[in-house]
Design a protein around this motif. Structure first.
Motif, PDB file in Angstrom:
ATOM      1  N   ARG A 172       1.030  -1.179   0.135  1.00 17.51           N
ATOM      2  CA  ARG A 172       0.101   0.225   0.063  1.00 17.51           C
ATOM      3  C   ARG A 172       0.966   1.200  -0.044  1.00 17.51           C
ATOM      4  O   ARG A 172       1.929   1.211   0.297  1.00 17.51           O
ATOM      5  N   ILE A 173       0.192   2.358  -0.775  1.00 17.23           N
ATOM      6  CA  ILE A 173       0.766   3.631  -0.375  1.00 17.23           C
ATOM      7  C   ILE A 173      -0.112   4.627   0.340  1.00 17.23           C
ATOM      8  O   ILE A 173      -1.355   4.671  -0.062  1.00 17.23           O
TER       9      ILE A 173
ATOM     10  N   THR B 289      -2.306  -5.821  -5.012  1.00 16.61           N
ATOM     11  CA  THR B 289      -2.071  -7.332  -5.140  1.00 16.61           C
ATOM     12  C   THR B 289      -1.840  -7.701  -6.244  1.00 16.61           C
ATOM     13  O   THR B 289      -2.431  -7.164  -7.259  1.00 16.61           O
ATOM     14  N   PRO B 290      -1.059  -8.784  -6.644  1.00 19.14           N
ATOM     15  CA  PRO B 290      -1.009  -9.424  -7.819  1.00 19.14           C
ATOM     16  C   PRO B 290      -2.277  -9.821  -8.576  1.00 19.14           C
ATOM     17  O   PRO B 290      -2.586  -9.559  -9.617  1.00 19.14           O
ATOM     18  N   ASP B 291      -3.318 -10.299  -7.538  1.00 19.84           N
ATOM     19  CA  ASP B 291      -4.445 -10.744  -8.200  1.00 19.84           C
ATOM     20  C   ASP B 291      -5.519  -9.602  -8.580  1.00 19.84           C
ATOM     21  O   ASP B 291      -6.162  -9.697  -9.540  1.00 19.84           O
ATOM     22  N   ALA B 292      -5.544  -8.602  -7.755  1.00 18.11           N
ATOM     23  CA  ALA B 292      -6.568  -7.565  -7.636  1.00 18.11           C
ATOM     24  C   ALA B 292      -6.104  -6.381  -8.495  1.00 18.11           C
ATOM     25  O   ALA B 292      -6.823  -5.579  -9.002  1.00 18.11           O
ATOM     26  N   GLY B 293      -4.821  -6.170  -8.450  1.00 18.10           N
ATOM     27  CA  GLY B 293      -4.245  -5.041  -9.409  1.00 18.10           C
ATOM     28  C   GLY B 293      -4.273  -3.755  -8.312  1.00 18.10           C
ATOM     29  O   GLY B 293      -3.805  -4.110  -7.147  1.00 18.10           O
ATOM     30  N   TRP B 294      -4.415  -2.771  -8.939  1.00 16.48           N
ATOM     31  CA  TRP B 294      -4.448  -1.389  -8.073  1.00 16.48           C
ATOM     32  C   TRP B 294      -5.838  -1.189  -7.725  1.00 16.48           C
ATOM     33  O   TRP B 294      -6.792  -1.138  -8.340  1.00 16.48           O
TER      34      TRP B 294
ATOM     35  N   LEU C  65      -7.560  -0.203 -10.905  1.00 15.59           N
ATOM     36  CA  LEU C  65      -6.693  -0.568 -12.268  1.00 15.59           C
ATOM     37  C   LEU C  65      -6.398  -1.902 -12.270  1.00 15.59           C
ATOM     38  O   LEU C  65      -5.360  -2.152 -11.285  1.00 15.59           O
ATOM     39  N   PRO C  66      -6.939  -2.675 -13.112  1.00 15.13           N
ATOM     40  CA  PRO C  66      -6.413  -4.127 -12.839  1.00 15.13           C
ATOM     41  C   PRO C  66      -4.897  -4.345 -13.736  1.00 15.13           C
ATOM     42  O   PRO C  66      -4.662  -3.698 -14.327  1.00 15.13           O
ATOM     43  N   GLY C  67      -4.613  -5.505 -13.384  1.00 17.44           N
ATOM     44  CA  GLY C  67      -3.250  -6.126 -13.757  1.00 17.44           C
ATOM     45  C   GLY C  67      -1.992  -5.198 -13.188  1.00 17.44           C
ATOM     46  O   GLY C  67      -2.052  -4.464 -12.608  1.00 17.44           O
TER      47      GLY C  67
ATOM     48  N   GLU D 134       4.562   4.727 -14.236  1.00 13.71           N
ATOM     49  CA  GLU D 134       3.967   6.162 -14.733  1.00 13.71           C
ATOM     50  C   GLU D 134       2.266   6.068 -14.958  1.00 13.71           C
ATOM     51  O   GLU D 134       1.575   6.746 -14.567  1.00 13.71           O
ATOM     52  N   ALA D 135       1.975   4.729 -15.465  1.00  9.93           N
ATOM     53  CA  ALA D 135       0.494   4.513 -15.737  1.00  9.93           C
ATOM     54  C   ALA D 135      -0.426   4.599 -14.319  1.00  9.93           C
ATOM     55  O   ALA D 135      -1.527   5.001 -14.306  1.00  9.93           O
ATOM     56  N   VAL D 136       0.363   3.979 -13.286  1.00  4.58           N
ATOM     57  CA  VAL D 136      -0.366   3.897 -12.125  1.00  4.58           C
ATOM     58  C   VAL D 136      -0.577   5.092 -11.499  1.00  4.58           C
ATOM     59  O   VAL D 136      -1.524   5.828 -10.943  1.00  4.58           O
ATOM     60  N   ALA D 137       0.548   6.396 -11.622  1.00  8.32           N
ATOM     61  CA  ALA D 137       0.459   7.310 -11.296  1.00  8.32           C
ATOM     62  C   ALA D 137      -0.497   8.122 -11.869  1.00  8.32           C
ATOM     63  O   ALA D 137      -1.213   9.142 -11.363  1.00  8.32           O
ATOM     64  N   ASP D 138      -0.871   8.099 -13.148  1.00 12.35           N
ATOM     65  CA  ASP D 138      -1.677   8.694 -13.841  1.00 12.35           C
ATOM     66  C   ASP D 138      -3.093   8.393 -13.431  1.00 12.35           C
ATOM     67  O   ASP D 138      -3.891   9.144 -13.392  1.00 12.35           O
ATOM     68  N   PHE D 139      -3.333   7.141 -13.205  1.00 12.01           N
ATOM     69  CA  PHE D 139      -4.531   6.585 -12.712  1.00 12.01           C
ATOM     70  C   PHE D 139      -5.137   7.302 -11.452  1.00 12.01           C
ATOM     71  O   PHE D 139      -6.052   7.673 -11.211  1.00 12.01           O
TER      72      PHE D 139
END
Length: 125
Positions: A36-37, A56-61, A79-81, A86-91
């Protein structure tokens, strides 16, 4: 040199993209892998809202907001997968913008202050 678990390194890379610090992250490997962050979102003059970005690997973000009950959170965006930092930060920034908030460090973190604009400013505008 520490032997940082892969989940921890990835979480720290996402935190860095968001302008947060390594101490804002927690990771676990072994029987349960994930992490977690912690950060906050601020809208105008209101008090900041607490957020967790869970992975988590199964649920993504999952972006979860404190719902006001003692320690309870509500997932507000997913955000799955596996995605690059950079993509997670944009999300995260997009989800906060959609809620009318901007990202800040939590007030109970050491050295907490608003994320300064500049080098890693990824805000839409």
């Amino acid at each position: 040199m520490t032997n940082e678990p892969p989940a921890g390194a990835h979480l720290q890379a996402v935190a860095a993209e968001l302008g947060l610090q390594p101490e804002d992250t927690r990771a676990r490997t072994g029987d349960f892998e994930g992490g977690r962050i912690r950060f906050a979102g601020r809208a105008g003059d209101r008090e900041p809202s607490d957020y967790l970005l869970l992975w988590t690997p199964d649920a993504g973000w999952q972006l979860a907001a404190d719902d006001g009950r003692d320690g309870a959170v509500q997932v507000v965006a997913t955000l799955p997968g596996g995605r690059p930092p950079e993509a997670v930060a944009d999300f995260v920034l997009g989800a906060l913008t959609g809620r009318g908030e901007r990202l800040v460090r939590r007030s109970d973190e050491p050295g907490a202050e608003p994320v300064p604009p500049g080098g890693k400013d990824r805000s839409p505008a």
